[in-house]
Scaffold this motif. Structure first.
Motif, mmCIF file in Angstrom:
data_model
loop_
_atom_site.group_PDB
_atom_site.id
_atom_site.type_symbol
_atom_site.label_atom_id
_atom_site.label_comp_id
_atom_site.label_asym_id
_atom_site.label_seq_id
_atom_site.Cartn_x
_atom_site.Cartn_y
_atom_site.Cartn_z
ATOM 1 N N ILE A 158 0.854 -1.182 0.000
ATOM 2 C CA ILE A 158 0.000 0.000 0.000
ATOM 3 C C ILE A 158 0.894 1.237 0.000
ATOM 4 O O ILE A 158 1.608 1.494 0.970
ATOM 5 C CB ILE A 158 -0.929 0.021 1.233
ATOM 6 N N GLN A 159 0.872 1.987 -1.085
ATOM 7 C CA GLN A 159 1.711 3.178 -1.204
ATOM 8 C C GLN A 159 3.139 2.882 -0.741
ATOM 9 O O GLN A 159 3.570 3.324 0.327
ATOM 10 C CB GLN A 159 1.125 4.340 -0.384
ATOM 11 N N PRO A 160 3.897 2.121 -1.533
ATOM 12 C CA PRO A 160 5.228 1.676 -1.107
ATOM 13 C C PRO A 160 6.158 2.804 -0.660
ATOM 14 O O PRO A 160 7.037 2.602 0.174
ATOM 15 C CB PRO A 160 5.775 0.984 -2.372
ATOM 16 N N HIS A 161 5.958 4.006 -1.211
ATOM 17 C CA HIS A 161 6.837 5.113 -0.812
ATOM 18 C C HIS A 161 6.560 5.568 0.625
ATOM 19 O O HIS A 161 7.405 6.204 1.257
ATOM 20 C CB HIS A 161 6.664 6.297 -1.768
ATOM 21 N N ALA A 162 5.371 5.221 1.133
ATOM 22 C CA ALA A 162 5.008 5.648 2.483
ATOM 23 C C ALA A 162 4.982 4.484 3.472
ATOM 24 O O ALA A 162 5.422 4.623 4.611
ATOM 25 C CB ALA A 162 3.640 6.331 2.460
ATOM 26 N N TRP A 163 4.465 3.346 3.031
ATOM 27 C CA TRP A 163 4.352 2.187 3.922
ATOM 28 C C TRP A 163 5.329 1.106 3.462
ATOM 29 O O TRP A 163 5.161 0.516 2.401
ATOM 30 C CB TRP A 163 2.920 1.648 3.927
ATOM 31 N N LYS A 164 6.362 0.839 4.254
ATOM 32 C CA LYS A 164 7.397 -0.130 3.887
ATOM 33 C C LYS A 164 7.067 -1.546 4.345
ATOM 34 O O LYS A 164 7.775 -2.483 3.996
ATOM 35 C CB LYS A 164 8.743 0.286 4.507
ATOM 36 N N GLY A 165 5.990 -1.686 5.111
ATOM 37 C CA GLY A 165 5.690 -3.002 5.654
ATOM 38 C C GLY A 165 6.519 -3.266 6.900
ATOM 39 O O GLY A 165 7.502 -2.576 7.189
ATOM 40 N N ILE A 166 6.132 -4.288 7.657
ATOM 41 C CA ILE A 166 6.846 -4.583 8.902
ATOM 42 C C ILE A 166 7.885 -5.685 8.726
ATOM 43 O O ILE A 166 8.645 -5.976 9.644
ATOM 44 C CB ILE A 166 5.855 -4.975 10.021
ATOM 45 N N THR A 167 7.942 -6.306 7.538
ATOM 46 C CA THR A 167 8.924 -7.357 7.286
ATOM 47 C C THR A 167 10.271 -6.744 6.954
ATOM 48 O O THR A 167 10.355 -5.752 6.218
ATOM 49 C CB THR A 167 8.473 -8.246 6.112
ATOM 50 N N THR A 168 11.328 -7.307 7.511
ATOM 51 C CA THR A 168 12.675 -6.814 7.255
ATOM 52 C C THR A 168 13.588 -7.966 6.832
ATOM 53 O O THR A 168 13.286 -9.138 7.074
ATOM 54 C CB THR A 168 13.274 -6.137 8.500
ATOM 55 N N VAL A 169 14.690 -7.610 6.197
ATOM 56 C CA VAL A 169 15.737 -8.560 5.850
ATOM 57 C C VAL A 169 17.082 -7.936 6.215
ATOM 58 O O VAL A 169 17.193 -6.718 6.385
ATOM 59 C CB VAL A 169 15.725 -8.910 4.344
ATOM 60 N N GLU A 170 18.094 -8.772 6.334
ATOM 61 C CA GLU A 170 19.417 -8.279 6.727
ATOM 62 C C GLU A 170 20.285 -8.070 5.492
ATOM 63 O O GLU A 170 20.506 -8.990 4.703
ATOM 64 C CB GLU A 170 20.103 -9.273 7.669
ATOM 65 N N VAL A 171 20.748 -6.841 5.313
ATOM 66 C CA VAL A 171 21.637 -6.483 4.212
ATOM 67 C C VAL A 171 22.802 -5.677 4.777
ATOM 68 O O VAL A 171 22.583 -4.693 5.495
ATOM 69 C CB VAL A 171 20.904 -5.659 3.128
ATOM 70 N N ASP A 172 24.001 -6.093 4.482
ATOM 71 C CA ASP A 172 25.208 -5.428 4.992
ATOM 72 C C ASP A 172 25.204 -5.332 6.521
ATOM 73 O O ASP A 172 25.624 -4.326 7.105
ATOM 74 C CB ASP A 172 25.359 -4.023 4.389
ATOM 75 N N GLY A 173 24.661 -6.357 7.162
ATOM 76 C CA GLY A 173 24.655 -6.395 8.620
ATOM 77 C C GLY A 173 23.583 -5.548 9.270
ATOM 78 O O GLY A 173 23.547 -5.433 10.497
ATOM 79 N N GLN A 174 22.675 -4.964 8.502
ATOM 80 C CA GLN A 174 21.625 -4.118 9.054
ATOM 81 C C GLN A 174 20.255 -4.636 8.624
ATOM 82 O O GLN A 174 20.102 -5.169 7.522
ATOM 83 C CB GLN A 174 21.791 -2.664 8.592
ATOM 84 N N GLU A 175 19.270 -4.452 9.506
ATOM 85 C CA GLU A 175 17.900 -4.818 9.185
ATOM 86 C C GLU A 175 17.273 -3.705 8.354
ATOM 87 O O GLU A 175 17.200 -2.558 8.796
ATOM 88 C CB GLU A 175 17.084 -5.048 10.459
ATOM 89 N N VAL A 176 16.819 -4.035 7.158
ATOM 90 C CA VAL A 176 16.223 -3.042 6.259
ATOM 91 C C VAL A 176 14.850 -3.531 5.835
ATOM 92 O O VAL A 176 14.562 -4.730 5.874
ATOM 93 C CB VAL A 176 17.118 -2.804 5.021
ATOM 94 N N THR B 61 12.187 -5.529 0.349
ATOM 95 C CA THR B 61 11.865 -5.305 -1.060
ATOM 96 C C THR B 61 12.449 -6.503 -1.797
ATOM 97 O O THR B 61 13.289 -7.227 -1.251
ATOM 98 C CB THR B 61 12.479 -4.005 -1.623
ATOM 99 N N SER B 62 12.022 -6.708 -3.018
ATOM 100 C CA SER B 62 12.560 -7.841 -3.773
ATOM 101 C C SER B 62 14.062 -7.694 -3.968
ATOM 102 O O SER B 62 14.805 -8.680 -3.931
ATOM 103 C CB SER B 62 11.856 -7.952 -5.131
ATOM 104 N N VAL B 63 14.523 -6.444 -4.143
ATOM 105 C CA VAL B 63 15.962 -6.206 -4.307
ATOM 106 C C VAL B 63 16.699 -6.504 -3.013
ATOM 107 O O VAL B 63 17.750 -7.162 -3.010
ATOM 108 C CB VAL B 63 16.220 -4.748 -4.758
#
Length: 356
Positions: free
Chosen positions: A79-97, A100-102
């Protein structure tokens, strides 16, 4: 994605969900008028229609899909990806972000690379007697991290990275002698390099043969490592404007004469003499006074019988007339330092086996 398209997808997604939910609730609450025999009064070909409730298993599945849809809206940026990022995160470069598919792709790649690098250092390097490379790889990774964090990396930093890459050269030949490392190098080559150089590494028109000992940019381990790490951009200038058609033909005749004239042409001695004078005036900067080429420029040796684009008279004229260009992409970003070491070792082994 733009605000318009984000809004369009959001409206469609929520609109479809609300429509399906509304239709389902309407059908559950709406009761048709029944006859005395509890049929709806509809009859077709002798078959009377009853009003029976939907099966519970069907309702459970249907409502479950609606609940799953709501959960998806909450978990992911639906829903409006630019505003709502969702609550799911993944670890990239040692940080939780935010997911996104990328980011998910990068997270999985980093996880796979971590496993691969651990096996590479603890298994492959150790078995090949090249464990000392671990410290060099650590320093190289540190420098590359600095480069990644800079908007415009300095030439000094790139020089430090290149010097660190060169320090890996002694370990490449050790890997080239290790059968297990060669198996992995072969798989990496087939997956990433065979498209241009062929599955047998013998190249094709415009793509060099990697099994011989003719190297445009040098065939020492350090040269091969830098070529794969940074890529190469080669260009042969077009000379028709400067030399004219007669000059192009004379230069081609001279090149054929010094390369051994493999096709057995009857050469024009006057054109050969004219071409030699043109070569000494225009071509020595890249190909050298002896025409054996300069690896610093990526200029080929013109005195052998190896041709990247073809050695017949018309093709040589075409090369001089219009020039040539070629690009070897950089592979550090995609493959990383460890895989490049294995690739360099594999390529080196092909060339060494050919020499033997």
């Amino acid at each position: 994605m733009s605000f318009f398209w984000s809004s369009w997808i959001t409206v469609l997604s929520l609109g479809c969900w609300l429509f399906i939910f509304g239709v389902l609730m309407w059908t559950l609450k709406t009761k048709p008028v029944l006859e005395e025999d509890e049929t709806t009064g509809h009859s077709y070909d002798g078959i009377r229609e009853y009003d029976k409730p939907l099966p519970k298993w069907w309702l459970v599945i249907f409502f479950g899909t609606l609940i799953w849809g709501l959960g998806y809206f909450i978990l992911f940026p639906a829903i409006q990806p630019h505003a709502w990022k969702g609550i799911t995160t993944v670890e990239v470069d040692g940080q939780e972000v935010p997911w996104t598919s990328v980011n998910e792709l990068n997270s999985q790649l980093q996880a796979n690379n971590k496993v691969f690098n651990e096996n590479f250092e603890q298994g492959i390097l150790a078995n090949a007697g090249a464990s000392e490379a671990t410290a060099v790889l650590a320093k190289l990774t540190e420098l590359q991290s600095q480069k990644k964090g800079e908007a415009e990396p300095s030439a000094e930093l790139q020089t430090q990275i290149d010097e660190q890459v060169k320090l890996l050269a002694p370990y490449v030949d050790k890997l080239a002698a290790d059968p297990e490392a060669q198996k992995i190098g072969n798989r990496l080559f087939l997956q990433n390099c065979a498209l241009c150089h062929g599955s047998n590494a013998k190249g094709s028109l415009g793509y060099p043969d990697l099994t011989d000992n003719d190297w445009l940019y040098g065939g020492e381990p350090a040269d091969v490592l830098l070529t794969i790490h940074n890529g190469r951009v080669g260009a042969m200038a077009a000379w028709q404007k400067q030399l004219g058609e007669s000059g192009v033909r004379a230069a081609a005749e001279y090149v054929l004469s010094i390369s051994g004239n493999q096709n057995g042409y009857e050469l024009d001695s006057a054109q050969v003499a004219q071409g030699k004078a043109l070569f000494e005036t225009n071509c020595v900067l890249c190909h050298g006074p002896d025409a054996k080429g300069l690896t610093s420029m990526g200029a080929p040796n013109l005195t052998d019988d190896i041709w990247l684009f073809g050695g017949d008279r018309e093709t040589v004229r075409e090369t001089i007339r219009h020039g040539r260009s070629g690009v070897m992409p950089e592979w550090q970003t995609k493959l990383g330092n460890e895989r490049i070491m294995l690739l360099a070792a594999y390529v080196r082994s092909l060339s060494q086996n050919s020499a033997e």
